[in-house]
Design a protein around this motif. Structure first.
Motif, short mmCIF file in Angstrom:
data_model
loop_
_atom_site.label_atom_id
_atom_site.label_comp_id
_atom_site.label_asym_id
_atom_site.label_seq_id
_atom_site.Cartn_x
_atom_site.Cartn_y
_atom_site.Cartn_z
N CYS A 105 84.49 0.19 29.81
CA CYS A 105 85.91 0.15 29.49
C CYS A 105 86.68 -0.86 30.34
O CYS A 105 87.76 -1.30 29.95
N HIS A 106 86.17 -1.18 31.51
CA HIS A 106 86.91 -2.11 32.38
C HIS A 106 86.20 -3.45 32.53
O HIS A 106 86.70 -4.32 33.23
N LYS B 40 94.31 9.66 27.91
CA LYS B 40 94.44 8.23 27.64
C LYS B 40 93.08 7.54 27.65
O LYS B 40 93.02 6.32 27.64
N ASN C 262 82.57 9.19 28.76
CA ASN C 262 83.36 8.28 27.94
C ASN C 262 84.28 9.07 27.04
O ASN C 262 83.89 9.54 25.99
N LYS D 284 78.85 2.59 35.18
CA LYS D 284 79.70 3.68 34.72
C LYS D 284 81.07 3.22 34.23
O LYS D 284 81.70 3.90 33.44
N CYS D 285 81.57 2.11 34.74
CA CYS D 285 82.95 1.75 34.46
C CYS D 285 83.07 0.55 33.54
O CYS D 285 84.11 0.35 32.92
N MET E 270 90.65 7.69 30.07
CA MET E 270 89.97 7.48 31.36
C MET E 270 89.28 8.78 31.75
O MET E 270 89.93 9.80 31.96
N LYS F 156 99.14 1.20 36.28
CA LYS F 156 99.84 2.22 35.48
C LYS F 156 100.01 3.52 36.26
O LYS F 156 101.04 4.17 36.17
N ASN F 157 98.97 3.89 36.96
CA ASN F 157 98.98 5.22 37.59
C ASN F 157 98.82 5.15 39.10
O ASN F 157 98.53 6.14 39.74
N PRO G 61 92.44 -0.70 31.55
CA PRO G 61 93.25 -1.81 32.05
C PRO G 61 92.46 -2.76 32.96
O PRO G 61 91.41 -2.42 33.48
#
Lengths: 751, 202
Positions: B108-109, B146, A628, B104-105, B148, B127-128, B119
């Motif tokens: 944030c997502h 940023k 993180n 794991k994700c 990630m 974005k990428n 995002p």
């Protein structure tokens, strides 16, 4: 027996000092209520995190050490002193050595407790479990302990009873071992009045801390309470002790073996495997020596069970000793590596501790106090009925506490390791495994409330007894002859065997333990043997841990914390994050799947103190820097964890976003670290500027991630160093190798 | 315990009224003590001197077993567009990745991919990312400045393909969630259009 064998001097008159016992008894109960209340408060916070009212002073991480220290050192501590001061005088037929020292001991200890109660909520802590107090208080503890020792051994020196009774042996072991443990675990270099760094780092620090932590249980919560049992149980039951021989063997085996067992707290960690094995094997060996105490207690009650049925005091003792037997069976079991792999970091540990603390320490204390109260206040106990209600309410309280928490521990341990048919973790979301426990936590809180209610009833009962005391107290005159020189031991018995080798005869004579009788009249010799037992075991473990280089293989990419990261690390400790988060990924696939690469010993060489933790109320954080790396996430999370993590029970830390970090204070801390051997360079000249520069960097990153933070005043707030530390954690091993020079630098550092 | 020879002979000493019996130690106690000490010898012999498995051996075995399972299920996948597109159609694989993404994700997502700090991965704005291999690249190296993280060290190539496929497949079910960021990109090419040999890797 001849006159010279008695070696009796002139008759002397003396008085016992019971005023000091009254003081320690009341302090026991008052602090007991406080310590248990704090425990209940934090138990409620686990279910309702908002119950801390977002106050830093009521935050879980700061209050948890207050709870543990209060119940161990204030509740159990004062109980021990009450027991020692009452029984030692009687067993030695002598007044305490010095009334002045008694008073200094009492008031000094209470002052230490008050300073603990103030410093923990303020975030002043060494963050070493049960040794959290900072260095000035540690010095005070050492001094008061010396006062206690002088007072105790002085009393032994002036005794009018030739031989030392088994209770006194346990007190001797307590005083010696606690002194050794406290001093060596707390060796630290002060960076300021209220902050120090330990002289040990990483693996070695962990090793010292759990050598201490485990033996605090041994020599603060076990040996003195066995001493207490050996005096108060036969007194209360009016029965002879079951077996003197068993006393001897279980005493010495306990004192010798306990010390080795500490590393069982470090199974599957980065501590060396040989140490963990030693810890496990000696823990298994400890089972019978511990049960020796239980047997001698319970078998002393043979023929007195009808009394037990009627006498609440004996009931307290019986349940207390039974819990002792249960926890000392469970302890060796938990020390077996595979069992520990399941139990460690879960509530199982909490349940284990509380069956010992509430059952053994709590109930032995209550039994003792109810027996003492009429004697020290010289009147009837105020309410026998309340005493009996206390017994039942307390017993139900213990069961309602520990049973759900055992279930919780097992549940979470199994959930963590569960894989689905695809070979993937079944419960990937940590919070899921926490939410599952909340119903159990509610039942625990009810159990805790009942136990606390019982303690309050005991306090009221004692206060009411005190209110009806005789004034002034009678101080009965005691008489006993002084000891005189020229004592002759009873002749050594011959061998009972016939027609065997000389060696067998010798062994038989030895096994009759007549030699021990001689030791019992020579307190100095006895104490020296205790010192030897404690030190030999300690040295056998500690010296190899420090000297064998392969215990901590060097990792070239591991470098010291930057000044800002160190600031963050100190805040992490002050907030008590280690109370709920480990930093130790065990080499098990369910852990590496969940958290990342398992933790290596070489990663911790700059960790002073280590922060491996002992309970995961939240997830492991060792690789948080890898998994993180979002500054914005951390800011939002610290402010209100549920904003990023639905269902999280982590407390809010809004003050990290409003309190300014102490940038200038970091220089002295860096300098202290350098004195301890951390290879700082430029940092020695300009740590604050470097910290500020990195803070700006992180703040800019925050704005880049989330432009809405532009114009906020977070740049110099505590949250920034904290995040710097988070981003750094566990990332070193993944870094590309630096040039040769750095390798040598790190190699140089290894002892 | 009735058969034990406890003759309850009292010693002649006495402390503040407390007496002691000259009883022997219970025999079972002595034997258990001896056995618990003897246990140390075979244990050390097997685990430390002999070749009993160490903790690290056990971990390696566990990891090897899982790697084999992956290989048996999916074959040896390589990170390229056809493979990522193909695996998107593998319902079992997508189901298996759901938990991993949650673990794991989701911080944030979010678990459904609709975005919080990171995002929204279910919409058409990226974005990428222009193609599915960019997804794998972002996951592998991260966009650490940023926020990630880089996951390259934690995933094998096969896992990387599966995670990327999972992320790519989230677009099939667009969710409101976090407002779109970046630029709209066209739909992923159809698996067959990317020239997939349906049997590759099996």
């Amino acid at each position: 027996m001849t006159a010279s064998a008695q070696a009796i001097g002139p008759m002397e008159t003396f008085h016992y000092d019971d005023a000091i016992v009254r003081k320690f008894t009341l302090a026991t109960l008052i602090w007991g209520v406080v310590g248990m209340l704090v425990g209940l408060v934090i138990a409620i916070q686990l279910m309702i995190p908002e119950a801390n009212m977002s106050s830093p002073y009521l935050s879980f991480g700061r209050l948890r050490p207050l709870h543990t220290n209060a119940v161990i050192f204030a509740f159990a501590g004062n109980a021990i002193f009450a027991a020692v001061y009452y029984s030692t005088q009687r067993l030695c037929k002598a007044r305490m050595f010095s009334d002045m020292l008694s008073a200094v001991h009492f008031w000094g200890w209470q002052a230490i407790i008050v300073s603990a109660a103030l410093s923990f909520p303020l975030g002043i802590t060494q963050s070493r479990e049960y040794a959290e107090l900072e260095w000035p208080i540690d010095i005070a503890i050492t001094l008061i302990w010396v006062v206690f020792a002088i007072n105790f051994f002085g009393t032994l020196a002036r005794r009018r009873e030739r031989h030392l009774y088994v209770a006194l042996w346990f007190y001797i072991a307590t005083i010696i071992a606690v002194a050794v443990l406290h001093i060596f675990n707390n060796l630290a270099l002060p960076a300021s009045m209220l902050k120090s760094y330990p002289i040990y780092a990483g693996v070695q620090d962990a090793f010292m801390q759990w050598w201490y932590g485990h033996n605090a249980v041994a020599f603060f919560l076990t040996t003195p309470f066995l001493g207490l049992m050996y005096y108060f149980l036969p007194k209360a039951a009016n029965r002879p002790v079951f077996s003197y021989k068993l006393s001897i063997v279980h005493f010495w085996s306990l004192v010798f073996i306990y010390i080795w067992a500490g590393p069982h707290h470090l199974h599957y960690t980065a501590a060396p495997a040989w140490a963990a094995t030693l810890g496990m094997l000696f823990s298994l060996m400890l089972w019978m020596p511990s049960w020796g105490g239980m047997l001698n207690g319970l078998l002393t009650l043979r023929g007195a069970w009808n009394k037990v049925a009627q006498d609440s005091i004996l009931k307290f003792f019986v349940v207390g000793i039974t819990f002792y037997g249960m926890s000392t069976f469970e302890g060796p079991m938990l020390s077996i590596k595979i069992v520990n792999g399941l139990s460690h970091y879960t509530d199982w540990t909490i349940a284990h501790v509380h069956s010992g603390a509430l059952g053994w320490n709590g109930f032995m204390t209550f039994g003792m106090i109810y027996w003492l109260a009429p004697r020290i206040f010289q009147t009837e106990i105020w309410s026998k009925k309340w005493m009996s209600i206390h017994f039942y309410i307390g017993t139900i309280g213990i069961l309602l506490y520990i049973i759900p928490i055992y279930v919780a521990g097992l549940t979470q341990g199994l959930m963590w390791r569960a894989f689905d048919a695809n070979g993937m973790l079944q419960y990937t979301d940590f919070i899921e495994t926490v939410q599952r426990l909340l119903p159990m936590y509610w039942i625990r809180a009810i159990g805790g409330t009942l136990f606390l209610t019982g303690t309050v009833m005991c306090l009221i009962n004692v206060l009411m007894t005190w209110a009806t005391r005789k004034a002034p107290y009678e101080v009965p005159e005691q008489q006993a002859p002084a000891l005189a020189g020229g004592y002759v031991d009873q002749p050594t018995p011959g061998s009972r065997l016939v027609a065997v080798t000389k060696l067998a005869h010798k062994l038989d004579v030895f096994s009759q333990m007549h030699w021990h009788r001689r030791w019992e009249r020579l307190p100095l010799l006895f104490t020296i043997w205790v010192v030897v037992a404690v030190l030999v075991a300690s040295l056998f473990e500690i010296v190899p841990t420090f000297l064998i280089k392969s215990n901590v293989p060097t990792i070239a990419t591991v470098t010291p914390y930057t000044p800002l990261e160190l600031m963050g690390r100190d805040i992490y400790q002050a907030e008590g994050c280690y109370n709920c988060h480990s930093q130790m990924i065990r080499p098990m696939r369910h852990e590496t799947e969940r958290y990342g690469e398992y933790s290596k010993p070489g990663e911790f060489v700059y960790d002073r103190p280590f922060q491996w933790g002992s309970r995961r109320i939240g997830p492991d954080l060792h690789r948080i820097g890898q998994t993180n790396s979002s500054v914005a996430w951390h800011v939002r999370h610290f402010n209100r964890p549920t904003d990023t993590s639905e269902g999280s029970i982590m407390p809010r830390y809004p003050w990290l976003l409003t309190e300014t970090a102490d940038f200038d204070g970091i220089q002295s801390r860096i300098d202290t670290m350098a004195s301890l051997g951390v290879p700082y360079g430029e940092e020695l000249q300009r740590a604050p500027e470097m910290a500020r520069a990195q803070a700006t960097e992180i703040f800019n990153r925050l704005i880049e991630e989330d432009p809405t933070y532009a114009g906020s005043d977070l740049e110099d707030k505590k949250v920034i160093p904290m995040i710097a530390y988070m981003l750094r954690l566990g990332t070193d091993i993944a870094k590309p190798l630096p040039e040769e020079a750095a390798t040598e630098e790190v190699a140089r550092l290894q002892p | 315990m009735a058969e034990e020879p406890y003759h309850d002979k009292l010693f002649d000493h006495e402390y503040d009224g407390i007496r002691e019996y000259d009883n022997p130690m219970p025999a079972w106690w002595v034997w258990m003590f001896v056995l618990s000490a003897l246990f140390a010898f075979p244990y050390v012999l097997w685990y430390h001197i002999g070749n009993g498995p160490s903790i690290l051996d056990a971990l390696e075995a566990e990891q090897a077993a899982y790697a084999e399972k992956l290989l048996a299920t999916y074959g040896d996948l390589s990170v390229d567009e056809p493979t990522i597109l193909r695996m998107m159609e593998d319902e079992n694989a997508m189901l298996a990745m759901k938990g991993l993404f949650k673990g794991k994700c989701s911080q944030c997502h979010l678990a459904d991919g609709s975005g919080s700090v990171g995002p929204n991965l279910t919409d058409d704005h990226w974005k990428n990312v222009k193609g599915v291999t960019d997804i794998a690249e972002v996951i592998r190296t991260g966009i650490t400045t940023k926020g990630m993280p880089a996951w390259g060290d934690q995933f094998t190539e096969t896992q990387l393909v599966l995670v990327s496929s999972y992320v790519a497949h989230l677009r099939e079910n667009p969710l409101p969630g976090k407002a779109p960021e970046g630029d709209p990109i066209p739909a992923w090419p159809a698996a067959s259009a990317a020239g997939i040999d349906e049997n590759a890797g099996e």
